[in-house]
Structures are given as C-alpha cells and as structure tokens.
Write a protein that holds these residues in place. Structure first.
Motif, PDB file in Angstrom:
ATOM      1  N   UNK A 445       0.827  -1.200   0.000  1.00 10.24           N
ATOM      2  CA  UNK A 445       0.000   0.000   0.000  1.00 10.24           C
ATOM      3  C   UNK A 445       0.865   1.255   0.000  1.00 10.24           C
ATOM      4  N   UNK A 446       2.063   1.158   0.592  1.00 10.53           N
ATOM      5  CA  UNK A 446       2.910   2.337   0.688  1.00 10.53           C
ATOM      6  C   UNK A 446       3.669   2.658  -0.580  1.00 10.53           C
ATOM      7  N   UNK A 447       4.232   1.635  -1.233  1.00  5.50           N
ATOM      8  CA  UNK A 447       5.143   1.912  -2.340  1.00  5.50           C
ATOM      9  C   UNK A 447       4.861   1.075  -3.588  1.00  5.50           C
ATOM     10  N   UNK A 448       4.887  -0.233  -3.461  1.00  7.97           N
ATOM     11  CA  UNK A 448       4.798  -1.089  -4.644  1.00  7.97           C
ATOM     12  C   UNK A 448       3.455  -0.922  -5.353  1.00  7.97           C
ATOM     13  N   UNK A 449       2.372  -1.046  -4.580  1.00 10.63           N
ATOM     14  CA  UNK A 449       1.039  -0.984  -5.177  1.00 10.63           C
ATOM     15  C   UNK A 449       0.668   0.378  -5.723  1.00 10.63           C
TER      16      UNK A 449
END
Length: 539
Positions: A445-449
C-alpha cells in the motif's frame, strides 16, 4: 479556518436532539462500560465482512467484528505496528516455489453464531471475494477487498486446519495483505437464506465484538464477545456505540456536551477548548500521509516531471502545519524521514516558489499561460483531516506560482469509488489528481502498489497509470525479498526513485489526533492507522 473548524459556544450547548445524533437527552452522559465513538465517516461502514469507508471502516467494523488469518499487533505505542498470526497460527513458504504458501489454522475458534472456524470457512470466504460464480460471491465485498487479494491466484483446503494459498507472482508481502481479509460465517449466511443484505443486519464473525444493531447514517451498537478465542482481547467495555459524524464541529460539540466519549480527528482550533475542559488529546506518529495522486494520461499537465516538481515546491508546508495547529508534519515523500524506506532521494521537497516558477517556465507555462488542473477532493473522511481549508490553502499556493487549480468535491465514499476506477475511467475524464489520504503500513500500500505499472487499480493502487521501468524492476525485487533487511534496502531505493520522479504531490504527515473524555481509560495509541478498542474502558 476558524469558520470551518472553530467550535462556537452555541454549537457546544446544543442538545443531543439538536445535534441530530439520535440520542435521547438521558443518553447524553457517560455510562460505565459503554464506549461511544464519533467517527469521521458519514455512514456506518459495510458490516458483512469487508468494510467500506476506507481504513476507518476496517478500524471500526473490520477488526472489531472479524478476524483475519493475520492481524496487526496494536498493543504498543512506542514502535510501528507489526503483522502477527491471528486465525492462522503459522505459515511457511515452499522453498522450491515461493508462490506456494501453507497456513496452519488455529483450532477451537468459533464464529459468533457458534459454528466452527476451519479450512472450509477460509475457502468459502476466499470464494466470496474472488470466485465470481460462487453462490456466496458478493460484489460489494469484492470491491473493498480487491487491493488486498489482487495477487492471490488460487487457494485450497489441505485438511480441516490447513490451507494452501498460491500467489500469481512471488509475494513476500502476502501476510500484510491477509490482515485486510476478514472471515464471515458461512453458516450464518446459509441460515439467513443466502442473502448478504440480511447478513448485514445480523453479521457473524469471530472478532472480539458482536454487532447488536445498526441504523444507516446514524449508529451501530456492539456488545462484548465474552467467548473470543484470544482471552487477552476480550473487550473491557460491555458495549461499543459508533456514531458517524463527518462534521468536525459537530464531533467536538458532541464530546463537550457529553453525548460521546471519544472523537476522531478533532479540528486544531478546538484543541485548546477541549484541553480547558479536561479532555484528553492523544497523538502519535504513524505511517500516514496526505497527498495528491496524479494522472499520467496524455491530457494531464502532470505528465511532465517539471510540472510535478513545481507543484511539490509550491506548497508552504510549514504554514499549513501552523494552520493545522501543529497536528501534522511536513512531508518530503511518501514515508517520513526516519522510516527505513525513506532512502536518499535527490529531489528535496520543500517550499521554493521561485524554483517552482522556473520549472514551469521551462515546461512552457507562464503568467499568460497558467497550468490548468482539476483535482477530486472530499469535505471529510477517513484520515482526510480538514480537507476543505487545506485544499484552499494549497490552491492559493499554486496560484502564486502559476497553477490554476479547480476542485470537484465529492462525498468520501464517492471519492474512493472514483479512486478505484482509475484516472482513465470516463467518470474521471478531465480530472488530473485525487486527494486521498494514504497509509504506508506495508510495502504494497505504501510503495509497490502505488507505483508499479502492474498494480493499476482496482487490483493495486496506481490510480494515475504511472509507468516507469526502474520502478517496476525494484517493485518486483522487493516482492521477492523474504529477508526483511534486504527488502527494506530495496524499498528505500524504490522510495528515493519515486520521490525523484515526483510521482505524487506529498503534503503533510498527520499525527492521528483523538480527543476523549477524562473517564476514558486504557487506550494505547498504536503507531498504526488501525487501533484496538478492546482494552478501553469508560469509568
């Protein structure tokens, strides 16, 4: 600001009936054992298992009524929350094929209706979310779960207390995502005629609270589950009452007049008044940011990195923090500077209007040709703080450097629906950004997605169709890193890169303020968007 968030004496003196909270005058006093919470949401979140209303919905109607295979440890205030076993006691990854996970389930767990939790229940719940031809498939819940189950490819029962889950690609982040998937009772659904609308009125999970009744847009009442399998999480309060009160003024008035015991997100101007009345103001650092997600479509001015950087440099974040009464901190990216994922970005996000003007000039804009942009915003909502005055403040900042910003104001849940559709949806045509408060409690939720091109909404969080080869490479490497230290190193490189690309406009990190009456005891404010209400008492 004062008009929007100040609390007048008139508002404070309103009766329960005048506030429209559905409370009788006799209820406008604290009762021992009854915890009354004013949410920022405008409606009661979905009660069937996968709550609506964003992460606030999970906080109040997810982890209260339900459990997942994993959960967040919310018992500590001095360290970031970690994912721990819940309905799954343990899990292993196949060393020969790291897409295959085997989960050992906890035995002896009962749903609120007395039926047993087992592998059949897990398979049934995964089917309800991901198998469109299953009798129990529920599109409303599937919509809410899409970002958590997007990488789950298949699932099967091995024995009564063992389940196998196979991911579509190697995914070391899976335990984080499973904390957002909740287990509803198959038996209750069967007993109610296989009707999710009836289940919503009488839901059955395995969580520490049991829903007694609810009325849309007015209230939900829960009672303690004395038989919860985790004896340390049996609620200390007898009853939990949730009241949706999206207006910040009304929440404060309800607290000061004794109609509620606890309010989410008190407006900064009200804090001195609340403190003078002996109310508790609780804050803590937690993984959360208030940003604008940007469109990268052909019609978006933010397709040009110079415009994106100019927008980030145009915002007086220190002034905005003052406007918020100190209940926020300037953002220099998605995560805070002390976070292990921050890395070493070369683009320094700060207030530099002159540099913003120079970048806009390079991009072909000027006094006679301002950037024209339209953002979707909301008047309230989960984690949105005070979105209207904040957006007006930023609109003036943008105007000073040559960005002409227009708003489309939508109800919070309507805004979230637009976010799930993506910038390319017909409903979002001509909208170049969306103001959705954001968490970074896990790598997805923070970076990859948010950044990977393979994580477009609704399966991921990439609303604007951001595409970048290095971002995709680092995202896949992080997904395949099962060693936490190695994964953190990759994620720090990923964060540095998306900051250098000015992928979003990051504004402030808020401090998650809450206000509660003096007789509310036992609350531990975790460093998380989620919070555990089970230890809380009202004396």
């Amino acid at each position: 600001m004062k008009l929007l968030s100040g609390v007048s004496l008139t508002a404070v003196s309103l009766t329960a009936t005048g506030l429209g909270l559905g409370l009788e005058p006799a209820q406008a006093q604290s009762k021992p054992g009854v915890l009354r919470v004013a949410m920022t949401a405008a409606d009661i979140p979905l009660t069937t298992g996968q709550p609506s209303q964003g992460a606030e919905g999970i906080r109040f109607l997810g982890i209260t009524l339900y459990d997942g295979l994993t959960r967040w440890d919310l018992s500590k205030a001095d360290k970031a929350a970690q994912v721990i076993p819940d309905l799954a006691e343990s899990w292993i990854v196949d060393p020969k094929d790291q897409k295959i996970w085997t989960f050992k389930l906890r035995q002896g767990v009962k749903f609120h209706d007395g039926s047993e939790f087992n592998a059949d229940a897990v398979v049934w719940n995964f089917d309800k979310l991901m198998k469109t031809d299953a009798p129990q498939f529920d599109q409303a819940q599937a919509n809410q779960a899409a970002s958590y189950d997007a990488n789950i490819g298949s699932w099967r029962k091995i024995d009564d207390y063992t389940v196998e889950v196979v991911t579509k690609r190697v995914d070391a982040v899976l335990p984080y995502n499973l904390a957002g998937l909740f287990m509803s009772s198959p038996k209750r659904w069967e007993d109610l005629g296989k009707d999710w609308s009836k289940f919503a009125e009488k839901p059955s999970g395995t969580g520490p609270w049991i829903l007694e009744s609810f009325k849309p847009r007015e209230r939900a009442e829960m009672v303690r589950n004395p038989n919860h399998w985790d004896k340390t999480r049996i609620p200390k309060s007898e009853r939990l009452v949730l009241l949706p009160i999206p207006d910040a003024n009304t929440r404060v008035a309800a607290l000061l007049s004794g109609q509620v015991d606890w309010i989410e997100a008190p407006p900064p101007d009200a804090v001195p008044r609340l403190k003078s009345q002996k109310m508790q103001i609780v804050t803590n650092l937690y993984p959360h940011v208030w940003p604008y997600q940007l469109s990268f479509l052909e019609d978006s001015p933010f397709k040009d990195v110079r415009v994106r950087k100019a927008a980030n440099l145009a915002i007086d974040r220190e002034g905005l923090v003052k406007l918020l009464g100190g209940l926020a901190a300037p953002a220099k990216g998605m995560v805070d500077e002390k976070h292990p994922w921050f890395g070493k970005p070369t683009f320094d996000i700060k207030y530099d209007p002159e540099q913003a003007k120079r970048l806009l000039k390079e991009a072909g804009y000027g006094p006679d040709k301002p950037v024209k942009a339209k953002f979707i915003i909301s008047p309230s909502g989960s984690g949105q703080m005070l979105p209207l005055p904040m957006n007006e403040f930023i609109k003036e900042n943008f105007k000073d450097v040559g960005i002409d910003l227009e708003f489309e104001v939508l109800d919070w849940e309507a805004l979230r629906a637009r976010r799930r559709l993506g910038a390319w949806a017909p409903e979002n045509k001509g909208r170049h950004g969306i103001n959705n408060s954001w968490a970074y409690w896990d790598p997805d939720i923070g970076l990859i997605g948010t950044a990977a091109s393979f994580a477009k909404v609704p399966g991921g969080f990439n609303w604007g169709d951001f595409k970048d080869a290095k971002t995709d490479e680092l995202s896949l490497k992080a997904k395949a890193a099962f060693d936490p230290a190695e994964q953190n190193k990759i994620l720090a490189e990923l964060h540095s890169h998306i900051v250098d690309e000015a992928m979003w406009i990051w504004v402030v990190h808020d401090l998650n303020p809450r206000a509660m009456r003096p007789n509310v005891k036992g609350f531990v404010q975790a460093q998380s968007w989620f919070q555990d209400l089970t230890p809380v008492t009202v004396e």
